[in-house]
Design a protein around this motif. Structure first.
Motif, PDB file in Angstrom:
ATOM      1  N   TRP A   1     -48.106 -33.389  15.466  1.00  0.00           N
ATOM      2  CA  TRP A   1     -47.710 -34.008  16.724  1.00  0.00           C
ATOM      3  C   TRP A   1     -48.459 -35.329  16.850  1.00  0.00           C
ATOM      4  CZ3 TRP A   1     -47.785 -30.119  21.418  1.00  0.00           C
ATOM      5  CH2 TRP A   1     -46.969 -29.021  21.131  1.00  0.00           C
TER       6      TRP A   1
ATOM      7  N   VAL B   1     -42.904 -34.687  17.623  1.00  0.00           N
ATOM      8  CA  VAL B   1     -43.157 -33.538  16.755  1.00  0.00           C
ATOM      9  C   VAL B   1     -42.533 -33.792  15.394  1.00  0.00           C
ATOM     10  CG1 VAL B   1     -42.742 -31.064  16.445  1.00  0.00           C
ATOM     11  CG2 VAL B   1     -43.205 -31.976  18.738  1.00  0.00           C
ATOM     12  N   TYR B   2     -43.332 -33.597  14.360  1.00  0.00           N
ATOM     13  CA  TYR B   2     -42.876 -33.738  12.975  1.00  0.00           C
ATOM     14  C   TYR B   2     -42.999 -32.360  12.338  1.00  0.00           C
ATOM     15  CZ  TYR B   2     -43.636 -38.690  13.883  1.00  0.00           C
ATOM     16  OH  TYR B   2     -43.594 -39.949  14.403  1.00  0.00           O
ATOM     17  N   ALA B   3     -41.857 -31.733  12.079  1.00  0.00           N
ATOM     18  CA  ALA B   3     -41.881 -30.376  11.542  1.00  0.00           C
ATOM     19  C   ALA B   3     -40.897 -30.255  10.387  1.00  0.00           C
ATOM     20  CB  ALA B   3     -41.526 -29.363  12.633  1.00  0.00           C
ATOM     21  N   GLU B   4     -41.293 -29.477   9.404  1.00  0.00           N
ATOM     22  CA  GLU B   4     -40.438 -29.204   8.254  1.00  0.00           C
ATOM     23  C   GLU B   4     -40.750 -27.795   7.785  1.00  0.00           C
ATOM     24  OE1 GLU B   4     -40.874 -31.083   4.121  1.00  0.00           O
ATOM     25  OE2 GLU B   4     -39.292 -32.270   5.080  1.00  0.00           O
TER      26      GLU B   4
ATOM     27  N   LYS C   1     -52.508 -31.744  13.944  1.00  0.00           N
ATOM     28  CA  LYS C   1     -51.823 -31.139  12.797  1.00  0.00           C
ATOM     29  C   LYS C   1     -52.541 -29.856  12.431  1.00  0.00           C
ATOM     30  CE  LYS C   1     -50.542 -31.863   8.026  1.00  0.00           C
ATOM     31  NZ  LYS C   1     -50.520 -32.716   6.864  1.00  0.00           N
TER      32      LYS C   1
ATOM     33  N   SER D   1     -46.935 -28.443  10.800  1.00  0.00           N
ATOM     34  CA  SER D   1     -46.374 -29.390  11.763  1.00  0.00           C
ATOM     35  C   SER D   1     -47.429 -30.406  12.172  1.00  0.00           C
ATOM     36  CB  SER D   1     -45.881 -28.657  13.005  1.00  0.00           C
ATOM     37  OG  SER D   1     -44.844 -27.776  12.673  1.00  0.00           O
TER      38      SER D   1
END
Length: 193
Positions: A157, A147-150, A169, A155
């Protein structure tokens, strides 16, 4: 002899009376061109473009050098996922590869992107993720999703399926990510050639 005020005596009323005909002309032209509308209830959901995800992904399965999956998403009732777009292109540079993408509108009206590629997970994260480093993981079936979240960004995945990386996304909530990830994990690769 005509009376004309000196410029120093002009005020805001003169400005308004000078601009009123111009504004009226602009509104008439925009109305004739059908480029504006008025809605008392605020903005409304527009027509979702019609896109045949099955045909697009079937074509990509024949053309791309990696397996393509067609997720079985709900397609009727209140849980309907509507495909609205698709593309395929190449990520260039280190770890790059071909990418097949289909976009969906969720039942809540948010956009979700499904991309499948033979590019590395790092190359896909660099291209699509809001941050270059994974901030967590999610398990769905036999696959672990990074998971790439900011804060303030959509986000993303990414999961490695062996000879293909899959990216999800979008602006959807957690349930939208879970639904799409589960559907991808359950889907078998489409026939090739």
């Amino acid at each position: 002899m005509s009376y004309q005020k000196p410029r120093s005596q002009n005020d805001y009323k003169d400005l308004i009376w000078s601009l009123a005909p111009l504004v009226l002309i602009c509104l008439v032209i925009a109305g004739i061109a059908s480029q504006c509308s008025f809605s008392t209830g605020g903005p409304k959901q527009g027509q979702i473009p019609n896109f045949d995800a099955k045909a697009a992904l079937t074509d990509d399965a024949r053309l791309m050098p990696f397996p393509i999956r067609l997720p079985a998403l709900p397609n009727d009732g209140d849980d309907k996922w509507t495909p609205n777009s698709g593309s395929h292109f190449t990520i260039t540079g280190t770890g790059g590869g071909d990418v097949s993408t289909v976009g969906y509108i969720t039942p809540q009206g948010t956009y979700m992107q499904l991309s499948q590629s033979n590019a590395t997970a790092d190359a896909m994260a660099k291209k699509y993720a809001p941050t270059p480093k994974a901030t967590g993981t999610q398990q769905h079936g036999d696959h672990m999703w990074s998971v790439y979240a900011e804060q303030g960004s959509e986000s993303a995945w990414i999961a490695d399926f062996g000879d293909v990386r899959v990216l999800i996304k979008g602006a959807g909530n957690g349930d939208a990510f879970d639904t799409l990830a589960t559907a991808v994990v359950r889907a078998q690769p489409l026939p090739r050639g």
